[in-house]
Design a protein around this motif. Sequence first.
Motif, mmCIF file in Angstrom:
data_model
loop_
_atom_site.group_PDB
_atom_site.id
_atom_site.type_symbol
_atom_site.label_atom_id
_atom_site.label_comp_id
_atom_site.label_asym_id
_atom_site.label_seq_id
_atom_site.Cartn_x
_atom_site.Cartn_y
_atom_site.Cartn_z
ATOM 1 N N GLY A 116 0.812 -1.213 0.000
ATOM 2 C CA GLY A 116 0.000 0.000 0.000
ATOM 3 C C GLY A 116 0.843 1.259 0.000
ATOM 4 O O GLY A 116 0.477 2.262 -0.625
ATOM 5 N N GLU A 117 1.975 1.221 0.690
ATOM 6 C CA GLU A 117 2.867 2.386 0.712
ATOM 7 C C GLU A 117 3.418 2.675 -0.682
ATOM 8 O O GLU A 117 3.481 3.827 -1.115
ATOM 9 N N VAL A 118 3.826 1.622 -1.394
ATOM 10 C CA VAL A 118 4.357 1.803 -2.739
ATOM 11 C C VAL A 118 3.261 2.235 -3.704
ATOM 12 O O VAL A 118 3.505 3.013 -4.633
ATOM 13 N N ALA A 119 2.039 1.748 -3.491
ATOM 14 C CA ALA A 119 0.925 2.125 -4.366
ATOM 15 C C ALA A 119 0.675 3.627 -4.325
ATOM 16 O O ALA A 119 0.295 4.231 -5.335
ATOM 17 N N VAL A 120 0.887 4.229 -3.161
ATOM 18 C CA VAL A 120 0.711 5.677 -3.036
ATOM 19 C C VAL A 120 1.692 6.397 -3.956
ATOM 20 O O VAL A 120 1.324 7.340 -4.678
ATOM 21 N N LEU A 121 2.953 5.964 -3.956
ATOM 22 C CA LEU A 121 3.958 6.563 -4.831
ATOM 23 C C LEU A 121 3.583 6.366 -6.291
ATOM 24 O O LEU A 121 3.644 7.311 -7.092
ATOM 25 N N ARG A 122 3.183 5.164 -6.645
ATOM 26 C CA ARG A 122 2.878 4.868 -8.048
ATOM 27 C C ARG A 122 1.733 5.744 -8.552
ATOM 28 O O ARG A 122 1.778 6.251 -9.677
ATOM 29 N N GLU A 123 0.718 5.907 -7.738
ATOM 30 C CA GLU A 123 -0.413 6.733 -8.148
ATOM 31 C C GLU A 123 -0.016 8.203 -8.258
ATOM 32 O O GLU A 123 -0.519 8.927 -9.120
ATOM 33 N N GLU A 124 0.894 8.642 -7.400
ATOM 34 C CA GLU A 124 1.352 10.030 -7.477
ATOM 35 C C GLU A 124 2.125 10.268 -8.776
ATOM 36 O O GLU A 124 1.926 11.290 -9.450
ATOM 37 N N ILE A 125 3.001 9.314 -9.125
ATOM 38 C CA ILE A 125 3.738 9.447 -10.380
ATOM 39 C C ILE A 125 2.788 9.355 -11.570
ATOM 40 O O ILE A 125 2.897 10.123 -12.539
#
Length: 206
Positions: A116-125
């Motif tokens: 979930g933490e990485v998903a936040v980054l991916r969605e931001e990019i």
Amino acid sequence: MPRAVRERQMMDAAVRTFGRRGYRAASMDEIAELAGVSKPLVYLYLHSKEELFTACIRRESRALMEAVRAGVEPGLPADRQLWAGLRAFFTHTAENPDGWVVLHQQARAQGEPFVGEVAVLREEIAAFVTGLIGAAAREAHHDPALPDRDVAGLAQALVGAAEALAGWANVTPGVSAREAASTLMNFSWAGLENLMHGRGWQPRED
């Protein structure tokens, strides 16, 4: 030594250890030794292995996003902005290979809450790239033919390709950030440019 400096040393050691040993194999003893501090101090500052790993994901995510945003100069033509963003992305992942392994491999392999933490980054990019593609469409013509959903889909595809290419470039000798960015521009921009000018590919009827 100021707390912020000591904490950064511990985080640096943790990213290096997690990136090279993996989350499961990494030990707090090893991280403490690499940071030049005692294990109780690591626990005092960062509490647990899970919380330390989460903090590493967040720090590396923030650093990557800041690098990409800083690399893009507003006001340039759309292709130059995308080129600059891709170069910044591949430069950062090449210069911080342990951090990229933590984000792209280790975090995803461990399941929640790390995924979930990485998903936040991916969605931001992806949102950032969506904005670039949308701006390019508006630049091409004042009434863009691309629906928002198509723009978002293209951004997701581009981000996925960048992630895979960064993983390959970091383990393939001689591949520079510039070469990786050029590869992805050649792969993506011709298609994006055609779409933005209403020249999309359509499958033939069976």
